[in-house]
Design an enzyme around this catalytic site. Structure first.
Site, PDB file in Angstrom:
ATOM      1  N   GLU A 266      25.334  48.676 -35.077  1.00  0.00           N
ATOM      2  CA  GLU A 266      24.106  48.744 -34.281  1.00  0.00           C
ATOM      3  C   GLU A 266      24.454  48.972 -32.822  1.00  0.00           C
ATOM      4  O   GLU A 266      25.370  48.351 -32.291  1.00  0.00           O
ATOM      5  CB  GLU A 266      23.315  47.425 -34.324  1.00  0.00           C
ATOM      6  CG  GLU A 266      22.600  47.077 -35.580  1.00  0.00           C
ATOM      7  CD  GLU A 266      21.861  45.732 -35.442  1.00  0.00           C
ATOM      8  OE1 GLU A 266      21.512  45.346 -34.305  1.00  0.00           O
ATOM      9  OE2 GLU A 266      21.648  45.080 -36.472  1.00  0.00           O
ATOM     10  N   GLU A 320       9.979  47.850 -35.276  1.00  0.00           N
ATOM     11  CA  GLU A 320       9.636  46.848 -36.293  1.00  0.00           C
ATOM     12  C   GLU A 320       8.635  45.894 -35.652  1.00  0.00           C
ATOM     13  O   GLU A 320       9.004  44.956 -34.944  1.00  0.00           O
ATOM     14  CB  GLU A 320      10.892  46.128 -36.774  1.00  0.00           C
ATOM     15  CG  GLU A 320      11.856  47.055 -37.513  1.00  0.00           C
ATOM     16  CD  GLU A 320      13.125  46.363 -37.933  1.00  0.00           C
ATOM     17  OE1 GLU A 320      13.147  45.729 -39.003  1.00  0.00           O
ATOM     18  OE2 GLU A 320      14.114  46.447 -37.165  1.00  0.00           O
ATOM     19  N   LYS A 323       8.711  41.858 -35.823  1.00  0.00           N
ATOM     20  CA  LYS A 323       9.865  41.084 -35.361  1.00  0.00           C
ATOM     21  C   LYS A 323       9.436  40.055 -34.314  1.00  0.00           C
ATOM     22  O   LYS A 323       8.634  40.358 -33.427  1.00  0.00           O
ATOM     23  CB  LYS A 323      10.929  42.013 -34.758  1.00  0.00           C
ATOM     24  CG  LYS A 323      11.979  42.490 -35.744  1.00  0.00           C
ATOM     25  CD  LYS A 323      13.144  43.097 -34.997  1.00  0.00           C
ATOM     26  CE  LYS A 323      14.348  43.226 -35.904  1.00  0.00           C
ATOM     27  NZ  LYS A 323      15.515  43.755 -35.180  1.00  0.00           N
ATOM     28  N   GLU A 329      12.308  43.594 -28.566  1.00  0.00           N
ATOM     29  CA  GLU A 329      12.772  43.521 -29.952  1.00  0.00           C
ATOM     30  C   GLU A 329      11.948  44.416 -30.871  1.00  0.00           C
ATOM     31  O   GLU A 329      12.419  44.822 -31.929  1.00  0.00           O
ATOM     32  CB  GLU A 329      12.697  42.070 -30.458  1.00  0.00           C
ATOM     33  CG  GLU A 329      13.809  41.172 -29.948  1.00  0.00           C
ATOM     34  CD  GLU A 329      15.168  41.551 -30.513  1.00  0.00           C
ATOM     35  OE1 GLU A 329      15.265  41.790 -31.725  1.00  0.00           O
ATOM     36  OE2 GLU A 329      16.124  41.628 -29.727  1.00  0.00           O
TER      37      GLU A 329
END
Length: 460
Positions: A266, A320, A323, A329
């Site tokens: 990542e 996302e 999250k 995030e």
């Protein structure tokens, strides 16, 4: 005379390697997280990926719908066994066999599963039980693959955060946390014996958040900066990514695992965040991901691993939205749920020319005729020297502006910087951000070549 940081032998290696780039970009992958309620169907995602130069996808689990959708695409698939499965997988070989029978056998080889990660950032979780059970779980999963005659085809590893390093600065002093050195040595022995990679998540974004100075931002975004010299090797680093990766390399080497390869599981940069967050913006996200991709495509490598690009999985394919945590995030996605780009970093197969983002500060537009990258009027010699050092540090051939070279005269910082800045622009993809240099450069239709000094140029 302008100072040049790297020897010419390094540039020869660069040009020998760069021919490989057009044939394959298998070193570029992407993370496909699913903590969201608005994601497009897997079939649409598979088509999207095929329209890009992304050749590998990392899943955090083993969603059969996604694995099936990627069948016969040739895209490499990394799947994950949940951290919660580790105790059972470690204690019961049958659990590992059943896991392979359920999550791999029905899909392979049509779906090109290449790696299974057991758990995620377990070694920095503080859970001693999971930490000690991790290696036995990996071994049982490897044995299950071997029993299915897949041992040499699908690798097994686990993903680490940068927190497993006790020290990462300077890069040459990179070392693992001694509190779990024995456990780490066992895992590295497994990586070495099976040929699987050491997978880790370096995030220059978080490094910038902990040190939010302008010079740190430039260092993190692969933009011109004065660099940071490693006191142990005297190597000058011009970006945080290389420094972090080489710190991992040093840590592996210090434990005598020079043969274990590194995989970046990542890395990314959020394009927005909460009002109190430092660093997230479309401009910064595009700069980081775009410049990282250009860096990988150059095949320059890192100072400790020159001439090759480490496999790197960008974070992330989509936002996302479910999250927890700060807004950043939920804002790492390169693509939106409607399959359009959040911002363009040149991943499309049809065009590796990113569109100009709708941000307050934009690079020079990209023309369709021959163009050369030159400094803007009024840029100081100090900034030009920084640009020169940065450009030559990216692996371009700066020998023409060294003594005896065709472009050495006039021996001024301005002349040498102009040559180097243009050469980097021409070789790095002729993208707008390649002629940005912290907004000190612009594209010109006037050929700056003179006498016997030829400035490369080309249609864009």
């Amino acid at each position: 005379m302008a100072t040049l940081p790297y020897p010419s032998a390094f540039f020869i290696l660069f040009f020998l390697q760069i021919a490989h780039v057009a044939k394959s970009e298998s070193f570029i992958g992407v993370n496909y997280g699913q903590v969201a309620d608005n994601l497009p169907p897997p079939s649409a995602t598979a088509k999207l990926l095929q329209s890009t130069s992304i050749e590998k996808v990392r899943l955090y689990g083993a969603d059969p719908a996604i694995i099936k959708a990627l069948a016969n695409t040739g895209i490499g698939i990394v799947i994950g066994a949940a951290s919660g499965d580790i105790p059972a997988m470690a204690s019961d070989p049958n659990f590992a066999n059943n896991w392979i029978n359920s999550n791999v056998i029905p899909f392979y080889p049509s779906s090109n599963i290449i790696l299974i990660n057991v758990g995620n950032e377990v070694m920095s979780s503080g859970d001693q039980n999971l930490m000690t059970q991790l290696l036995p779980a990996m071994q049982n999963l490897q044995n299950a693959l071997n029993s299915a005659s897949l041992g040499g085809k699908i690798k097994v590893s686990t993903v680490h955060s940068m927190a497993v390093l006790k020290q990462s600065d300077p890069p040459s002093a990179g070392s693992f946390d001694p509190s779990f050195a024995d456990l780490m040595k066992g895992q590295l022995g497994f990586n070495s014996a099976t040929g699987s990679p050491f997978t880790i998540n370096p995030y220059p974004f978080f490094a910038y958040q902990s040190d939010p100075r302008p010079e740190t931002l430039a260092f993190c975004l692969f933009q011109p900066n004065s660099g940071r010299v490693d006191s142990g090797t005297n190597i000058k680093y011009t970006n945080m990514f290389d420094a972090q990766v080489d710190a991992v390399r040093s840590a592996l080497n210090s434990m005598s695992f020079k043969n274990v390869e590194i995989l970046i599981a990542e890395t990314g940069w959020p394009y927005k965040g909460d009002n109190n967050e430092i660093g997230p913006s479309i401009e910064n996200a595009k700069a980081y991901n775009g410049n990282l991709i250009a860096h990988l495509r150059s095949m320059v490598g890192t100072p400790l691993m020159p001439g090759k690009s480490v496999d790197t999985y960008l974070f992330a394919l989509y936002d996302e939205d479910l999250k927890p945590g700060p807004g950043s995030e939920r804002s790492f996605g390169l693509f939106k749920p409607d399959l359009t780009m959040t911002y363009d970093v040149g991943l499309s197969k049809t065009s590796k020319t990113p569109s100009t983002p709708k941000t307050p500060v934009t690079p020079a537009p990209k023309p369709n005729k021959a163009a050369w990258c030159v400094p803007k009027a009024g840029v100081s010699d100090a900034q030009l020297q920084t640009n020169l050092d940065y450009a030559c540090g990216q692996g371009i051939d700066c020998t023409p502006i060294q003594p005896g070279g065709a472009c050495f005269e006039p021996s001024t910082v301005a002349s040498h910087a102009t040559y180097a800045m243009n050469l980097l622009y021409q070789t790095a993809g002729r993208n707008p951000w390649n002629c940005d240099f912290s907004q000190t450069a612009t594209l010109s239709s006037n050929n700056p070549s003179y006498n016997g000094c030829s400035y490369p140029g080309g249609s864009t």
